[in-house]
Scaffold this motif. Structure first.
Motif, PDB file in Angstrom:
ATOM      1  N   ARG A 143      50.690 -10.853 -42.317  1.00 34.92           N
ATOM      2  CA  ARG A 143      49.709 -10.096 -43.480  1.00 34.92           C
ATOM      3  C   ARG A 143      48.396 -11.013 -43.702  1.00 34.92           C
ATOM      4  O   ARG A 143      47.534 -10.576 -43.774  1.00 34.92           O
ATOM      5  N   ASP A 144      48.755 -12.430 -43.848  1.00 33.28           N
ATOM      6  CA  ASP A 144      47.682 -13.526 -43.871  1.00 33.28           C
ATOM      7  C   ASP A 144      46.666 -13.204 -42.809  1.00 33.28           C
ATOM      8  O   ASP A 144      45.359 -13.200 -42.811  1.00 33.28           O
TER       9      ASP A 144
ATOM     10  N   ASN B 223      54.785 -12.962 -43.773  1.00 34.73           N
ATOM     11  CA  ASN B 223      53.712 -13.292 -44.454  1.00 34.73           C
ATOM     12  C   ASN B 223      52.598 -13.884 -43.308  1.00 34.73           C
ATOM     13  O   ASN B 223      51.558 -13.751 -43.866  1.00 34.73           O
TER      14      ASN B 223
ATOM     15  N   GLU C 236      61.041 -13.809 -43.285  1.00 33.68           N
ATOM     16  CA  GLU C 236      60.106 -13.492 -44.406  1.00 33.68           C
ATOM     17  C   GLU C 236      58.594 -14.288 -43.842  1.00 33.68           C
ATOM     18  O   GLU C 236      57.587 -13.964 -44.176  1.00 33.68           O
TER      19      GLU C 236
END
Length: 287
Positions: free
Chosen positions: A204-205, A201, A197
């Motif tokens: 994506r960031d 993330n 996870e």
């Protein structure tokens, strides 16, 4: 398998994939190369110790089972890459067997049906070598990236990615960030691990920040930045995808140069023969 479909199974490996994109051919090819690695390939301490003849003999066995064009260099290199990985997996299983013994002496007494006693003792020598043990410990320390388990089991990532593209994206494969989520997250179980996870993330960031930059990062650059890179392996896609390596390109260039040289020599020989016959004909006419 041949009886059920009435012919050899066709194996097609698209350039840039390294494996068949269809699940069944991908699994069958991998399984067959695994059998060849265990039963018909001399177990090397390192892959580069095998001769070209050893590798070609193994691939000929593969060709006997499938309808596959091993004259096409990318297909041949991809099969060899899978064979290399299956050989390494086989060696890893044998090392675990060696380490399960109560002592080195007991380990050497283990009978491995696929190996001759001489071959088994040879690799036992390597595992018992203190220098080999020291290098293994160093490699463990150097692996700083946290592992994140996936939900794919033994399925080939390349085939799974193509299947997701067909089912969910109208034939277009998901990019590496979204494919990473597909392999590490499920609606029933959630994320496979907290690390998975976190990795997603971060991707994506990083992508969101990169979009506003003058030279935004590509998806591949983002994933490699987060997951890291490793020779012969693409993180998030497994061993399957195999780009044209520098070594492969150089070898192919050399082969093409040799073929061109031979063609020129043949043309020169033909031209010389024609000229000689022309000279003889001119001489006969003059006489």
């Amino acid at each position: 398998m041949k009886k059920s479909i009435g012919r050899k199974m066709v194996i097609d490996i698209p350039v840039g994939k390294g494996r068949p994109v269809k699940a069944i051919p991908s699994a069958k090819l991998s399984n067959e190369l695994g059998i060849i690695a265990r039963n018909f390939l001399s177990l090397p301490n390192k892959w580069k110790e095998l001769t070209r003849d050893d590798k070609d003999a193994a691939l000929i066995r593969c060709h006997e089972k499938f309808e596959i064009n091993l004259d096409e260099h990318y297909t041949k290199d991809s099969c060899e890459d899978i064979l290399k990985n299956r050989s390494r997996q086989w060696r890893y299983k044998l090392k675990k067997l060696f380490e399960s013994a109560s002592s080195e002496e007991e380990a050497r007494k283990i009978e491995v049906p696929e190996l001759t006693p001489e071959n088994w003792n040879r690799i036992c020598d390597m595992w018992a070598n203190p220098e080999h043990k020291r290098r293994c410990e160093i490699n463990k320390v150097n692996r700083t990236k946290l592992k994140s388990n996936h939900f794919m089991g033994s399925r080939a990532f390349v085939a799974a990615r193509a299947e997701i593209g067909v089912k969910e994206h109208e034939g277009v494969e998901p990019n590496r960030i979204e494919f990473y989520k597909s392999t590490h997250y499920s609606s029933e179980k959630g994320w496979s691990s907290p690390e998975a996870e976190t990795n997603y993330n971060k991707m994506r960031d990083l992508r969101a920040r990169s979009v506003s930059e003058e030279n935004p990062m590509t998806i591949n650059e983002i994933v490699d930045n987060v997951l890291g890179t490793r020779s012969g392996y693409i993180k998030g896609l497994g061993y399957g995808p195999k780009p044209n390596t520098t070594t492969t390109t150089k070898r192919r260039t050399t082969e093409l140069e040799d073929a061109l040289r031979r063609a020129k020599e043949d043309a020169a020989t033909t031209q010389h023969g024609l000229q000689e016959r022309l000279n003889v004909a001119e001489t006969e006419v003059a006489n």
